[in-house]
Design an enzyme around this catalytic site. Sequence first.
Site, PDB file in Angstrom:
ATOM      1  N   GLU A  81      -2.607 -17.782  19.389  1.00 64.12           N
ATOM      2  CA  GLU A  81      -1.158 -17.817  18.121  1.00 64.12           C
ATOM      3  C   GLU A  81      -0.413 -16.485  19.320  1.00 64.12           C
ATOM      4  O   GLU A  81      -1.392 -15.402  20.300  1.00 64.12           O
ATOM      5  CB  GLU A  81      -1.647 -17.155  16.651  1.00 64.12           C
ATOM      6  CG  GLU A  81       0.172 -16.735  16.147  1.00 64.12           C
ATOM      7  CD  GLU A  81       0.049 -16.201  14.436  1.00 64.12           C
ATOM      8  OE1 GLU A  81       1.048 -16.666  14.205  1.00 64.12           O
ATOM      9  OE2 GLU A  81      -1.773 -16.502  14.219  1.00 64.12           O
ATOM     10  N   LYS A  83      -0.409 -21.038  11.094  1.00 62.27           N
ATOM     11  CA  LYS A  83      -0.191 -21.342   9.106  1.00 62.27           C
ATOM     12  C   LYS A  83      -1.132 -22.953   9.105  1.00 62.27           C
ATOM     13  O   LYS A  83       0.237 -23.670   9.642  1.00 62.27           O
ATOM     14  CB  LYS A  83       0.752 -20.843   8.169  1.00 62.27           C
ATOM     15  CG  LYS A  83       0.649 -19.022   8.305  1.00 62.27           C
ATOM     16  CD  LYS A  83      -0.512 -18.609   7.375  1.00 62.27           C
ATOM     17  CE  LYS A  83      -1.113 -17.788   6.819  1.00 62.27           C
ATOM     18  NZ  LYS A  83      -2.086 -17.437   8.523  1.00 62.27           N
TER      19      LYS A  83
END
Length: 427
Positions: free
Chosen positions: A229, A245
Amino acid sequence: MRTHRSFKIHSVQQCKESLLQWSRNYGHVVWLDSNSHHDPYSSFEACLAVGASTFCNDLEEIKSFLRQTPDWLFGYFSYDVKNVLEDLTSSHEDGLDFPMIQFFQPQKLIVVADGQLHFKYLDAIGHEIESDFAEIHDTKSKGDALKPRETIKIKMRIHKDAYFEKAHQFLEHMHRGDIYEANFCQEFYAEEFQLDPWATYQKLNRISEPPFAVFARFSDKYLMCASPERYLKRIGTKVISQPIKGTARRGEDKLEDEQIKESLSLDKKERSENIMITDLVRNDLSKSAVKGSVQVEELCKPYTFKQVHQLISTIVAEVPENKSSIDLIRETFPMGSMTGAPKISAMKIIEDLEETKRGLYSGTVGYFSPNGDFDFNVVIRSILYNASKKYVSYSVGSAITAQSDPEKEYQECLLKAKAMRTVLEEG
């Protein structure tokens, strides 16, 4: 200020392994590896920063350095920088003792890009480039050749029953309207345990091959990070954030894998988690953005990694040219994917219910370039190690929403922990 030289290389992978082994000679190291992932915002295949010329250990020192010295800084902001930015505290157990902020101006910077090694050394040691290149060329990777060691005993900071109890307390806060999403994390740790950080990183990276991998050494403290990420990147007046997410396991075969990936992309609960954080990031970026410039380039796009599938969104914005890079960090940190929404309320409840000081975990590692641009990851899927204390730790978390099933959230944590646990247990 820096002497530049470039050399062609025949094998990018072999060169990267040699660079990492060569870094054993230095007390301060930041190694960033994209593992050949390429997207519109990629900058290089890998880079190595070693040797500390100047240290910056708080926000104002970094801001002053960037304003007065057009050069590189490499390092990290720990999650607990939140306590400086907001009226928050952290008083939990901390077995790692990483400082809150650590950045250094590297004496030697080596970038792997376009089939070449690009050396960028401070002028005073520019004469060492030729000999260092020869030494790197002759350095052989030790791979995973470790001497036999004792069996690691991994402990849980929060046991399963306590996890369920705490997850239900998060849900109670949501039903009352205090928050609508929170990232709930737990620590796994071992004491009186020695490891080889370089070899451990290599194993973790090989298992995961993520786009934002990091190996970092700050004296006796080490980070071995397999992060997928990006927290935040600046390119001139453009700012990019790519929160994750939504997580699903890989399938046993190609057909099952595609079915799982498609199911993830359509899962209402997982998409809801992602969209909530995307909205939070849009709000954070709008604090500085030119009016009307905040855009969502990708929403809940499924990406595949070696261990898991993930939903990633890409949010971009334009900021004024004279906008301070440190102020951009101040306005967006900690990243929404590791806190929840509303952010401050979520952080207060997280502090109340978690049992470990997060420290560098769910913080960020990266660099500032001489022109003020920067790129930072999210410190997840990571092993942290204090060599002096012989303390090793990894933490995992998942997003709790009103639709969450605590059992599924617990299983998601174990899925995310799998790579780190495998590396440590198999030695």
